[in-house]
Design a protein around this motif. Structure first.
Motif, PDB file in Angstrom:
ATOM      1  N   PHE A   5      -1.649  -1.225  -6.653  1.00 35.99           N
ATOM      2  CA  PHE A   5      -2.609  -1.176  -5.551  1.00 35.99           C
ATOM      3  C   PHE A   5      -1.931  -1.122  -4.197  1.00 35.99           C
ATOM      4  CE2 PHE A   5      -3.306  -5.951  -6.133  1.00 35.99           C
ATOM      5  CZ  PHE A   5      -2.996  -6.380  -4.841  1.00 35.99           C
ATOM      6  N   THR A   6      -0.733  -1.703  -4.064  1.00 34.35           N
ATOM      7  CA  THR A   6      -0.039  -1.548  -2.782  1.00 34.35           C
ATOM      8  C   THR A   6       0.490  -0.126  -2.607  1.00 34.35           C
ATOM      9  OG1 THR A   6       2.019  -2.423  -3.701  1.00 34.35           O
ATOM     10  CG2 THR A   6       0.568  -3.983  -2.592  1.00 34.35           C
ATOM     11  N   PHE A   7       0.918   0.493  -3.717  1.00 31.83           N
ATOM     12  CA  PHE A   7       1.350   1.888  -3.665  1.00 31.83           C
ATOM     13  C   PHE A   7       0.185   2.779  -3.211  1.00 31.83           C
ATOM     14  CE2 PHE A   7       1.537   5.999  -5.905  1.00 31.83           C
ATOM     15  CZ  PHE A   7       2.670   6.532  -5.309  1.00 31.83           C
ATOM     16  N   CYS A   8      -0.997   2.546  -3.785  1.00 38.57           N
ATOM     17  CA  CYS A   8      -2.174   3.340  -3.407  1.00 38.57           C
ATOM     18  C   CYS A   8      -2.504   3.163  -1.929  1.00 38.57           C
ATOM     19  CB  CYS A   8      -3.383   2.959  -4.262  1.00 38.57           C
ATOM     20  SG  CYS A   8      -3.252   3.528  -5.977  1.00 38.57           S
ATOM     21  N   LEU A   9      -2.344   1.948  -1.403  1.00 39.32           N
ATOM     22  CA  LEU A   9      -2.573   1.739   0.036  1.00 39.32           C
ATOM     23  C   LEU A   9      -1.610   2.564   0.875  1.00 39.32           C
ATOM     24  CD1 LEU A   9      -3.236  -2.085   0.497  1.00 39.32           C
ATOM     25  CD2 LEU A   9      -4.807  -0.200   0.912  1.00 39.32           C
ATOM     26  N   GLY A  10      -0.339   2.577   0.460  1.00 38.00           N
ATOM     27  CA  GLY A  10       0.652   3.365   1.193  1.00 38.00           C
ATOM     28  C   GLY A  10       0.351   4.849   1.146  1.00 38.00           C
ATOM     29  N   LYS A  11      -0.044   5.345  -0.012  1.00 37.04           N
ATOM     30  CA  LYS A  11      -0.374   6.768  -0.137  1.00 37.04           C
ATOM     31  C   LYS A  11      -1.647   7.108   0.642  1.00 37.04           C
ATOM     32  CE  LYS A  11       1.647   9.415  -2.190  1.00 37.04           C
ATOM     33  NZ  LYS A  11       2.725  10.290  -1.728  1.00 37.04           N
ATOM     34  N   ILE A  48       6.396 -10.443  -8.924  1.00 43.48           N
ATOM     35  CA  ILE A  48       6.467  -9.073  -9.459  1.00 43.48           C
ATOM     36  C   ILE A  48       5.900  -8.097  -8.438  1.00 43.48           C
ATOM     37  CG2 ILE A  48       5.568  -7.501 -11.225  1.00 43.48           C
ATOM     38  CD1 ILE A  48       5.644  -9.942 -13.158  1.00 43.48           C
ATOM     39  N   GLY A  49       4.770  -8.468  -7.853  1.00 49.89           N
ATOM     40  CA  GLY A  49       4.154  -7.599  -6.843  1.00 49.89           C
ATOM     41  C   GLY A  49       5.047  -7.407  -5.628  1.00 49.89           C
ATOM     42  N   ALA A  50       5.657  -8.500  -5.163  1.00 51.54           N
ATOM     43  CA  ALA A  50       6.514  -8.413  -3.977  1.00 51.54           C
ATOM     44  C   ALA A  50       7.754  -7.575  -4.243  1.00 51.54           C
ATOM     45  CB  ALA A  50       6.914  -9.814  -3.516  1.00 51.54           C
ATOM     46  N   VAL A  51       8.434  -7.857  -5.344  1.00 48.88           N
ATOM     47  CA  VAL A  51       9.644  -7.103  -5.677  1.00 48.88           C
ATOM     48  C   VAL A  51       9.309  -5.634  -5.914  1.00 48.88           C
ATOM     49  CG1 VAL A  51      11.455  -6.792  -7.419  1.00 48.88           C
ATOM     50  CG2 VAL A  51      10.920  -9.074  -6.576  1.00 48.88           C
ATOM     51  N   GLY A  52       8.279  -5.388  -6.696  1.00 48.12           N
ATOM     52  CA  GLY A  52       7.880  -4.007  -6.975  1.00 48.12           C
ATOM     53  C   GLY A  52       7.481  -3.250  -5.729  1.00 48.12           C
ATOM     54  N   THR A  53       6.755  -3.924  -4.841  1.00 48.24           N
ATOM     55  CA  THR A  53       6.315  -3.269  -3.605  1.00 48.24           C
ATOM     56  C   THR A  53       7.497  -2.939  -2.704  1.00 48.24           C
ATOM     57  OG1 THR A  53       4.161  -4.338  -3.736  1.00 48.24           O
ATOM     58  CG2 THR A  53       4.838  -3.514  -1.577  1.00 48.24           C
TER      59      THR A  53
END
Length: 109
Positions: A16-22, A68-73
């Protein structure tokens, strides 16, 4: 199985953070598709976190999920969005991953 739910939930948090960036980079109708992906990933991430916390300690599960979310983001930011990969950013990502592994190691489940 609960750890699998938790890991998948963390990966959907990255989604979901990737989608926000895109969505931020998009124009026209594609913005809505990225926001749709955001909502779907958000729902799945929360659902899997809820499933995992039915058996895992809440504090451990939440810390691992957000880690996981922080590292992945941060990694998505570096690889996809061309954010800087400075020594200190990578050092603190390493310490965060080490902490997540430590929490898993001391968890009773």
């Amino acid at each position: 199985m609960n750890w699998l739910f938790l890991i998948l939930g963390g990966l959907f948090e990255v989604g979901f953070t990737f989608c926000l960036g895109k969505a931020k980079e998009s124009v026209g109708q594609s913005v809505y598709a990225w926001y749709g992906g955001f909502v779907l990933c958000l729902f799945l991430s929360m659902f899997l976190l809820i499933k995992a916390t039915q058996q895992l300690p809440l504090g451990t599960a939440y810390a691992v999920w957000t880690g996981i979310g922080a590292v992945g983001t941060v990694l998505i930011g570096i690889v996809i969005f061309k954010e800087p990969a400075t020594f200190w950013r990578l050092f603190f990502i390493f310490t965060l991953v080490s902490s997540i592994i430590g929490l898993k190691a001391v968890s009773p489940h």
